[in-house]
Design an enzyme around this catalytic site. Structure first.
Site, PDB file in Angstrom:
ATOM      1  N   SER A 187       7.512  29.571  43.448  1.00 30.21           N
ATOM      2  CA  SER A 187       6.845  30.304  44.341  1.00 30.21           C
ATOM      3  C   SER A 187       7.138  31.902  44.349  1.00 30.21           C
ATOM      4  O   SER A 187       8.385  32.032  44.420  1.00 30.21           O
ATOM      5  CB  SER A 187       6.795  29.852  45.941  1.00 30.21           C
ATOM      6  OG  SER A 187       6.425  30.780  46.725  1.00 30.21           O
ATOM      7  N   TYR A 200      11.455  26.214  52.417  1.00 32.07           N
ATOM      8  CA  TYR A 200      10.598  26.100  51.574  1.00 32.07           C
ATOM      9  C   TYR A 200      10.945  27.017  50.262  1.00 32.07           C
ATOM     10  O   TYR A 200      11.155  26.726  49.345  1.00 32.07           O
ATOM     11  CB  TYR A 200       9.018  26.254  51.879  1.00 32.07           C
ATOM     12  CG  TYR A 200       8.027  26.519  50.560  1.00 32.07           C
ATOM     13  CD1 TYR A 200       7.531  25.247  50.406  1.00 32.07           C
ATOM     14  CD2 TYR A 200       7.641  27.773  50.085  1.00 32.07           C
ATOM     15  CE1 TYR A 200       6.500  25.341  49.229  1.00 32.07           C
ATOM     16  CE2 TYR A 200       6.542  27.613  49.215  1.00 32.07           C
ATOM     17  CZ  TYR A 200       6.271  26.579  48.743  1.00 32.07           C
ATOM     18  OH  TYR A 200       5.204  26.394  47.625  1.00 32.07           O
TER      19      TYR A 200
END
Length: 317
Positions: A187, A200
């Site tokens: 990400s 995350y």
């Protein structure tokens, strides 16, 4: 010219060369077809089958479609068998390629022995480790997450352990054949400490480092291992944000990212997201971590979910 003056001239020249090289490398990333050409037979030359985790929707589904369109048979994996079967039918009807469905819950320890059995004997040339979970769709502070102990276990199991386990299963065959491609979805927000996505982003930092280390180990074996770190992609995971220059569709992202498979051990996947990465790295953390920025992020995600719910005729919880 005295010694001190010579020293400062050398420092200035070094800085000029350093930033000149960085600029050239950045410009090169804007033209992948020129600098990192991928032949039509590139993917099929890796092997007969591609394996994609988290393939029932979003980015995973688009990777499965794209690889099938390039002539590969695909194994699609996720937890929901009904959705997988719908995707399999769609891919098969559209491309004519074979599609194998493996419904599995990656959070269960025995899932990987079952997966290994399902994949045994397949000539796997491409692995896309896409499956991943957010603690919650609407970003929240760490202690605000519901069932926090279970959330920690689920995120680490799905985002970290699953990727490593899938590599353990697939990599030996690639190593024996001397070719293969592994794409691990990271990400873009893992580039900096990112509040409200703390757990995350930390899991995605593991994806980056694991991929880069593994590539260093197996590059000479003819295997490409790459972390792909997107920013905004309009999917369920991102709350179906509206598409714009920086937030793109899953199809557009996957199409772009496959042009960068020869661009190194880490990429943002598209020109849009490469530019987004440059901008993010230039923004002071004080601004990114401000209460205004965090509140705006939460509002943006809520608006996306509300819009999607309205379109589907449902309600937002």
């Amino acid at each position: 010219m005295d010694l001190m003056e010579l020293f400062f001239v050398a420092i200035g020249a070094a800085v000029f060369v350093y930033y000149g090289v960085k600029l050239l490398l950045f410009i090169r990333m804007l033209f992948p077809k020129t600098w990192f050409p991928v032949s039509k037979s590139f993917f099929t030359s890796m092997g007969e089958w591609a394996v994609v985790t988290g393939a029932s929707e979003g980015i995973g589904k688009e990777y499965a479609f794209a690889l099938a369109k390039k002539g590969m048979n695909v194994v699609i994996m996720s937890r929901t068998k009904v959705k997988l079967e719908e995707v399999a039918k769609e891919i098969g009807n559209t491309t004519g390629q074979k599609v194998k469905v493996v419904a599995t819950d990656f959070s269960k320890e025995n899932a990987f022995s079952e997966i290994e059995d399902q994949l045994r004997g397949l000539n796997i040339g491409v692995l896309v480790n896409n499956v991943g979970v957010l603690p919650s769709v609407v970003p929240k502070r760490f202690l605000e997450q519901k069932e926090l102990d279970q959330t920690i276990t689920t995120v680490i199991s799905c985002n970290v352990k699953t990727m490593a386990k899938m590599c353990k299963i697939v990599l030996p065959g690639m190593d024996n054949r001397g070719r293969g491609l592994i794409i691990n979805i990271s990400s873009g927000i893992a580039w900096v400490p990112y509040p409200l996505y703390t757990l995350y982003t930390a899991s995605k930092v593991f994806v980056d480092r694991f991929s880069q280390g593994l590539q260093a180990e197996y590059k000479d074996k003819g295997i490409i291992i790459q972390a792909v770190a997107p920013f905004g992609v309009s999917t369920k995971l991102s709350g179906y944000q509206r598409t714009n220059f920086f937030t793109i569709s899953a199809e557009e992202f996957v199409k772009g990212s496959l042009q960068y498979v020869r661009a190194g051990d880490k990429t943002n996947g598209t020109v849009n997201h490469i530019i987004a990465g440059l901008l993010m790295s230039s923004v002071p953390l004080k601004i990114l971590h401000s209460e205004f920025a965090l509140q705006s992020l939460q509002d943006c995600v809520r608006d996306g979910l509300a819009r999607q719910a309205l379109e589907n005729g449902s309600t937002v919880l």
